[in-house]
Design a protein around this motif. Sequence first.
Motif, PDB file in Angstrom:
ATOM      1  N   PHE A   1       0.821  -1.207   0.000  1.00 10.23           N
ATOM      2  CA  PHE A   1       0.000   0.000   0.000  1.00 10.23           C
ATOM      3  C   PHE A   1       0.860   1.264   0.000  1.00 10.23           C
ATOM      4  O   PHE A   1       0.349   2.349   0.229  1.00 10.23           O
ATOM      5  CB  PHE A   1      -0.936   0.014   1.212  1.00 10.23           C
ATOM      6  CG  PHE A   1      -2.069  -0.963   1.117  1.00 10.23           C
ATOM      7  CD1 PHE A   1      -3.127  -0.734   0.248  1.00 10.23           C
ATOM      8  CD2 PHE A   1      -2.075  -2.110   1.883  1.00 10.23           C
ATOM      9  CE1 PHE A   1      -4.184  -1.637   0.152  1.00 10.23           C
ATOM     10  CE2 PHE A   1      -3.121  -3.011   1.799  1.00 10.23           C
ATOM     11  CZ  PHE A   1      -4.177  -2.783   0.931  1.00 10.23           C
ATOM     12  N   ASP A   2       2.152   1.109  -0.268  1.00 16.21           N
ATOM     13  CA  ASP A   2       3.047   2.262  -0.298  1.00 16.21           C
ATOM     14  C   ASP A   2       3.120   2.899  -1.681  1.00 16.21           C
ATOM     15  O   ASP A   2       3.261   4.119  -1.800  1.00 16.21           O
ATOM     16  CB  ASP A   2       4.455   1.859   0.149  1.00 16.21           C
ATOM     17  CG  ASP A   2       4.504   1.433   1.598  1.00 16.21           C
ATOM     18  OD1 ASP A   2       3.726   1.987   2.403  1.00 16.21           O
ATOM     19  OD2 ASP A   2       5.296   0.536   1.934  1.00 16.21           O
TER      20      ASP A   2
ATOM     21  N   VAL B   1       1.737   6.303  -2.795  1.00 18.68           N
ATOM     22  CA  VAL B   1       0.345   6.457  -2.366  1.00 18.68           C
ATOM     23  C   VAL B   1       0.265   7.593  -1.356  1.00 18.68           C
ATOM     24  O   VAL B   1       0.969   7.601  -0.345  1.00 18.68           O
ATOM     25  CB  VAL B   1      -0.170   5.148  -1.735  1.00 18.68           C
ATOM     26  CG1 VAL B   1      -1.587   5.333  -1.202  1.00 18.68           C
ATOM     27  CG2 VAL B   1      -0.125   4.011  -2.750  1.00 18.68           C
ATOM     28  N   THR B   2      -0.611   8.539  -1.624  1.00 18.07           N
ATOM     29  CA  THR B   2      -0.744   9.689  -0.728  1.00 18.07           C
ATOM     30  C   THR B   2      -1.788   9.457   0.345  1.00 18.07           C
ATOM     31  O   THR B   2      -1.756  10.090   1.401  1.00 18.07           O
ATOM     32  CB  THR B   2      -1.145  10.943  -1.522  1.00 18.07           C
ATOM     33  OG1 THR B   2      -2.439  10.729  -2.113  1.00 18.07           O
ATOM     34  CG2 THR B   2      -0.125  11.238  -2.610  1.00 18.07           C
TER      35      THR B   2
ATOM     36  N   SER C   1      -5.857  -4.543  -6.049  1.00 18.69           N
ATOM     37  CA  SER C   1      -5.751  -5.680  -6.958  1.00 18.69           C
ATOM     38  C   SER C   1      -5.231  -6.901  -6.199  1.00 18.69           C
ATOM     39  O   SER C   1      -4.054  -6.928  -5.814  1.00 18.69           O
ATOM     40  CB  SER C   1      -4.799  -5.360  -8.120  1.00 18.69           C
ATOM     41  OG  SER C   1      -4.444  -6.540  -8.812  1.00 18.69           O
ATOM     42  N   PRO C   2      -6.058  -7.917  -5.977  1.00 19.15           N
ATOM     43  CA  PRO C   2      -5.561  -9.141  -5.348  1.00 19.15           C
ATOM     44  C   PRO C   2      -4.460  -9.808  -6.163  1.00 19.15           C
ATOM     45  O   PRO C   2      -3.511 -10.365  -5.608  1.00 19.15           O
ATOM     46  CB  PRO C   2      -6.811 -10.033  -5.265  1.00 19.15           C
ATOM     47  CG  PRO C   2      -7.965  -9.089  -5.305  1.00 19.15           C
ATOM     48  CD  PRO C   2      -7.520  -7.974  -6.203  1.00 19.15           C
ATOM     49  N   ALA C   3      -4.570  -9.750  -7.484  1.00 21.94           N
ATOM     50  CA  ALA C   3      -3.575 -10.386  -8.347  1.00 21.94           C
ATOM     51  C   ALA C   3      -2.235  -9.656  -8.291  1.00 21.94           C
ATOM     52  O   ALA C   3      -1.168 -10.278  -8.227  1.00 21.94           O
ATOM     53  CB  ALA C   3      -4.087 -10.439  -9.783  1.00 21.94           C
ATOM     54  N   GLN C   4      -2.264  -8.316  -8.321  1.00 24.45           N
ATOM     55  CA  GLN C   4      -1.037  -7.534  -8.247  1.00 24.45           C
ATOM     56  C   GLN C   4      -0.495  -7.481  -6.818  1.00 24.45           C
ATOM     57  O   GLN C   4       0.671  -7.161  -6.593  1.00 24.45           O
ATOM     58  CB  GLN C   4      -1.294  -6.107  -8.747  1.00 24.45           C
ATOM     59  CG  GLN C   4      -1.644  -6.005 -10.212  1.00 24.45           C
ATOM     60  CD  GLN C   4      -0.469  -6.322 -11.121  1.00 24.45           C
ATOM     61  OE1 GLN C   4       0.684  -6.230 -10.726  1.00 24.45           O
ATOM     62  NE2 GLN C   4      -0.775  -6.719 -12.347  1.00 24.45           N
ATOM     63  N   GLY C   5      -1.355  -7.756  -5.868  1.00 23.11           N
ATOM     64  CA  GLY C   5      -0.913  -7.775  -4.474  1.00 23.11           C
ATOM     65  C   GLY C   5      -0.804  -6.409  -3.846  1.00 23.11           C
ATOM     66  O   GLY C   5       0.095  -6.177  -3.039  1.00 23.11           O
ATOM     67  N   GLY C   6      -1.724  -5.502  -4.225  1.00 21.05           N
ATOM     68  CA  GLY C   6      -1.654  -4.211  -3.579  1.00 21.05           C
ATOM     69  C   GLY C   6      -2.467  -3.131  -4.265  1.00 21.05           C
ATOM     70  O   GLY C   6      -3.403  -3.395  -5.031  1.00 21.05           O
ATOM     71  N   TYR C   7      -2.062  -1.908  -4.012  1.00 25.24           N
ATOM     72  CA  TYR C   7      -2.783  -0.696  -4.397  1.00 25.24           C
ATOM     73  C   TYR C   7      -2.609  -0.391  -5.878  1.00 25.24           C
ATOM     74  O   TYR C   7      -1.534  -0.582  -6.448  1.00 25.24           O
ATOM     75  CB  TYR C   7      -2.244   0.468  -3.561  1.00 25.24           C
ATOM     76  CG  TYR C   7      -2.992   1.765  -3.670  1.00 25.24           C
ATOM     77  CD1 TYR C   7      -4.072   2.045  -2.847  1.00 25.24           C
ATOM     78  CD2 TYR C   7      -2.594   2.740  -4.587  1.00 25.24           C
ATOM     79  CE1 TYR C   7      -4.747   3.259  -2.928  1.00 25.24           C
ATOM     80  CE2 TYR C   7      -3.258   3.957  -4.681  1.00 25.24           C
ATOM     81  CZ  TYR C   7      -4.334   4.205  -3.844  1.00 25.24           C
ATOM     82  OH  TYR C   7      -4.993   5.401  -3.923  1.00 25.24           O
TER      83      TYR C   7
END
Length: 252
Positions: free
Chosen positions: A152-153, A162-163, A171-177
């Motif tokens: 989430f960074d 990420v602000t 995205s569950p597939a990408q594993g993050g934000y």
Amino acid sequence: MSENRRECLQDEALVLHVKNWQTADKYAVCFTKNNGKLRFIAYGARYVKNVQGRLLQPFACLNIEVQQGQKIDKLRSCELVWMPQGMDVRQMAYGAVMAELVAVLTEDREPQPELYDLLVASLATLVKRNPRLVTLSFAIKLLGLAGFAPNFDHCTCCGEAVTGTAQGWFSPAQGGYVCDKCRTIAEEPLQSCSSGALALWQWLATLDYDNPAPFAVRGGELMEVEHMLYTFIFFQTDKQLNSLNFLNQLGL
């Protein structure tokens, strides 16, 4: 190798799961302080006079001695350290989620003492704090200890920081934000990740059970976090959690 020469393990253990096995035995999954997850058979544990069988209950903390076997280990002895007291159905249901998460996200005999301490503290906190929030906090911390924590960074597509103030996606597939600009190029369905849900996730990730920092938890953001978390865990494990189905049946 004869049974007498096989290694015996002695450890403190939290019982994650117990089920009946064959005619008079029990099969148990425990998470131990120094040896990680162990699975074993407690022979004769279902006999009325078998004291060890009565101690093999979910969430019980035991001192165990386990004989390693060629196919499966067996319980030689166990003594009670403590048994959870005063849990209602709601608290036990959320405790079952914690136990199942540990069972599916850890490998056998992989020592993780920090995770053991977290599990002990989280189960104890279920009867003191909101069990729904405690379970979410435990699950997020567990992902970090297991090496599966979502990112989430930065945006997982473009790498932009990420602000936490703009609407984003998960995205569950990408594993993050995924930032709003990259939403259109994502190749799979995305889940909403509002700034409030992101702030709640970060609060849960660092939650001090004894002295929680002030935070206003809103229902919509709480559901966002749950949806992101449990969808991500399913993507990582390809397993539906039976304990979540039980929560749904209870309307929790």
